[in-house]
Design a protein around this motif. Sequence first.
Motif, PDB file in Angstrom:
ATOM      1  N   CYS A 267       0.905  -1.083   0.064  1.00 24.90           N
ATOM      2  CA  CYS A 267      -0.170  -0.047  -0.046  1.00 24.90           C
ATOM      3  C   CYS A 267       0.758   1.104   0.089  1.00 24.90           C
ATOM      4  O   CYS A 267       1.915   1.374   0.765  1.00 24.90           O
ATOM      5  CB  CYS A 267      -0.758  -0.087   1.179  1.00 24.90           C
ATOM      6  SG  CYS A 267      -1.950   1.394   1.403  1.00 24.90           S
TER       7      CYS A 267
ATOM      8  N   THR B  36       0.813   5.281   0.592  1.00 23.73           N
ATOM      9  CA  THR B  36       0.156   6.478   1.390  1.00 23.73           C
ATOM     10  C   THR B  36      -0.668   7.497   0.370  1.00 23.73           C
ATOM     11  O   THR B  36      -1.278   8.047   1.037  1.00 23.73           O
ATOM     12  CB  THR B  36       1.071   7.249   2.411  1.00 23.73           C
ATOM     13  OG1 THR B  36       1.883   8.140   1.397  1.00 23.73           O
ATOM     14  CG2 THR B  36       1.844   6.322   3.296  1.00 23.73           C
TER      15      THR B  36
ATOM     16  N   SER C 151       0.484  -0.260  -6.511  1.00 24.51           N
ATOM     17  CA  SER C 151       0.265  -1.236  -5.455  1.00 24.51           C
ATOM     18  C   SER C 151      -0.808  -2.415  -5.618  1.00 24.51           C
ATOM     19  O   SER C 151      -0.821  -3.354  -5.298  1.00 24.51           O
ATOM     20  CB  SER C 151       0.300  -1.007  -4.126  1.00 24.51           C
ATOM     21  OG  SER C 151      -0.808   0.061  -3.980  1.00 24.51           O
TER      22      SER C 151
ATOM     23  N   PRO D 216      -2.371   2.793   6.093  1.00 19.30           N
ATOM     24  CA  PRO D 216      -1.592   1.616   5.683  1.00 19.30           C
ATOM     25  C   PRO D 216      -1.083   1.042   6.950  1.00 19.30           C
ATOM     26  O   PRO D 216      -0.651  -0.346   6.738  1.00 19.30           O
ATOM     27  CB  PRO D 216      -0.106   2.404   4.828  1.00 19.30           C
ATOM     28  CG  PRO D 216      -0.765   3.535   4.574  1.00 19.30           C
ATOM     29  CD  PRO D 216      -1.722   4.129   5.329  1.00 19.30           C
TER      30      PRO D 216
ATOM     31  N   ASN E 244      -4.316  -2.027   8.745  1.00 19.71           N
ATOM     32  CA  ASN E 244      -4.890  -3.089   7.927  1.00 19.71           C
ATOM     33  C   ASN E 244      -5.901  -3.864   9.029  1.00 19.71           C
ATOM     34  O   ASN E 244      -5.425  -4.318   9.994  1.00 19.71           O
ATOM     35  CB  ASN E 244      -3.750  -3.848   7.394  1.00 19.71           C
ATOM     36  CG  ASN E 244      -4.432  -4.712   6.475  1.00 19.71           C
ATOM     37  OD1 ASN E 244      -5.239  -5.790   6.667  1.00 19.71           O
ATOM     38  ND2 ASN E 244      -4.073  -4.703   5.214  1.00 19.71           N
TER      39      ASN E 244
ATOM     40  N   GLN F 147       4.256  -6.072   5.613  1.00 20.22           N
ATOM     41  CA  GLN F 147       3.808  -4.859   4.993  1.00 20.22           C
ATOM     42  C   GLN F 147       4.761  -4.285   4.068  1.00 20.22           C
ATOM     43  O   GLN F 147       6.034  -4.202   4.325  1.00 20.22           O
ATOM     44  CB  GLN F 147       3.477  -3.873   5.580  1.00 20.22           C
ATOM     45  CG  GLN F 147       2.074  -4.236   6.335  1.00 20.22           C
ATOM     46  CD  GLN F 147       1.694  -2.754   7.050  1.00 20.22           C
ATOM     47  OE1 GLN F 147       1.427  -2.839   8.357  1.00 20.22           O
ATOM     48  NE2 GLN F 147       1.173  -1.690   6.548  1.00 20.22           N
TER      49      GLN F 147
ATOM     50  N   THR G  93       5.095  -0.704   2.381  1.00 17.99           N
ATOM     51  CA  THR G  93       4.413   0.774   2.282  1.00 17.99           C
ATOM     52  C   THR G  93       5.463   1.644   1.678  1.00 17.99           C
ATOM     53  O   THR G  93       6.559   1.898   1.681  1.00 17.99           O
ATOM     54  CB  THR G  93       4.031   1.026   3.915  1.00 17.99           C
ATOM     55  OG1 THR G  93       3.449  -0.085   4.512  1.00 17.99           O
ATOM     56  CG2 THR G  93       3.414   2.303   3.626  1.00 17.99           C
TER      57      THR G  93
ATOM     58  N   ALA H 263       9.569   0.154   4.112  1.00 17.45           N
ATOM     59  CA  ALA H 263       8.910   1.317   3.777  1.00 17.45           C
ATOM     60  C   ALA H 263       9.954   2.146   2.607  1.00 17.45           C
ATOM     61  O   ALA H 263      11.252   2.053   2.762  1.00 17.45           O
ATOM     62  CB  ALA H 263       8.843   2.310   4.875  1.00 17.45           C
TER      63      ALA H 263
ATOM     64  N   ASP I   2       5.774   7.625  -3.817  1.00 21.98           N
ATOM     65  CA  ASP I   2       5.285   6.612  -2.805  1.00 21.98           C
ATOM     66  C   ASP I   2       5.362   5.086  -3.576  1.00 21.98           C
ATOM     67  O   ASP I   2       4.418   4.334  -3.165  1.00 21.98           O
ATOM     68  CB  ASP I   2       3.891   6.916  -2.274  1.00 21.98           C
ATOM     69  CG  ASP I   2       2.742   6.564  -3.186  1.00 21.98           C
ATOM     70  OD1 ASP I   2       2.761   6.704  -4.445  1.00 21.98           O
ATOM     71  OD2 ASP I   2       1.514   6.554  -2.483  1.00 21.98           O
TER      72      ASP I   2
END
Length: 366
Positions: free
Chosen positions: A88, A90, A101, A186, A189, A196, A198, A223, A240
């Motif tokens: 995911c 942001t 994503s 994010p 969930n 994750q 992200t 991330a 992102d």
Amino acid sequence: MTVPAPSALTFQDILNLAARGHTLDAATAEAAFGLIIDGKADDIRIAGLLMALRARGETPDELLGAVRAVRSRMLPVDNAPEGTIDVCGTGGDGHGTLNISTSVAFVLAALGIPVAKHGNRAVSSRSGASDVLEALGVPLSTDAASSLKNAHIAFLAAPAHHPAMRHAANARKTLGVRTLFNLIGPLCNPARVTRQMTGVADPALLDPIITVLHALGSECVWAACGLPHTDVTGPTTGIDEITLAGPTEIRTLEHGRMASFELTPDMAGMKAAPLSAIAGGGPEENAAELEALLRGSHGPYRDTVLLNAACALHVAGAADVLRNGQPDPAALRQAAARAGTVLDNGQALNVLNALRTGAASARTPE
């Protein structure tokens, strides 16, 4: 300055603190966002708090408190398979790219990786995950647990699992810019994933994301932020997603340890491409591009998805693309090639069609 206990503060008290530049501890932030979610703050004050935090720069404690407030009020998805992952971004980067994503989620599901894709309609972009799925004919009310079991994928529309978030919707829509709520989504969930990948639009947000998920017990997290640059069609900002347009800065949380590195497209055997090569439009346009991708089309969109999918396979524990804490080009290329097979053989398209027909939510016979 002595600050009263969070339980004794009104929303106006907390807004005054933020407006004067004070940071909020986790308990005070949790109280503030609890008041927002419970409908006890008006739109003007909500917008004021969100912009005060953004202008100063949100702290990990503020994000942690906000996430705790939202998680404690969400409607969860129970019995998600072990190892379920979320991918995911942001949003809020202003570049208006295709839905990367969401595309990665179809690839992972076709590879047998359970994906609980948390998303929403567009707030600060033209086409959010829910918008493009609706355009593709995917019902958003599918039984998530059954869909995860039978198709390895579920799209969790945020309003269905965070109904109280509607109290912040008007303020967010009116502002139309990235706020703390973009970061909260994010991290909340409903399937309670602990793996994750992200994407964030500002490299300054990488450490807070990792720090908060570490505090909340996540198992493996990447991330990512495509480093800020100027594209002829977009603003100077981060991206992102993991990108072909230049280096991507990565923060990781694995085995309880945090690390960082840069990832470039050539490491996975991809050619560099500007963001304009994956520029998106409205939901119908993005849906058409996504379906063409699942039907095997080639180009920068496919390469971007495969690069992100290769890294997501690592986060899911289904590949190992690092060596001594740094990207391993050979392993990255192998993982990307593996992801490409389900685009070429139709398996990713089959996942989409199963969701369209409702077959993904049909109960498997005992």
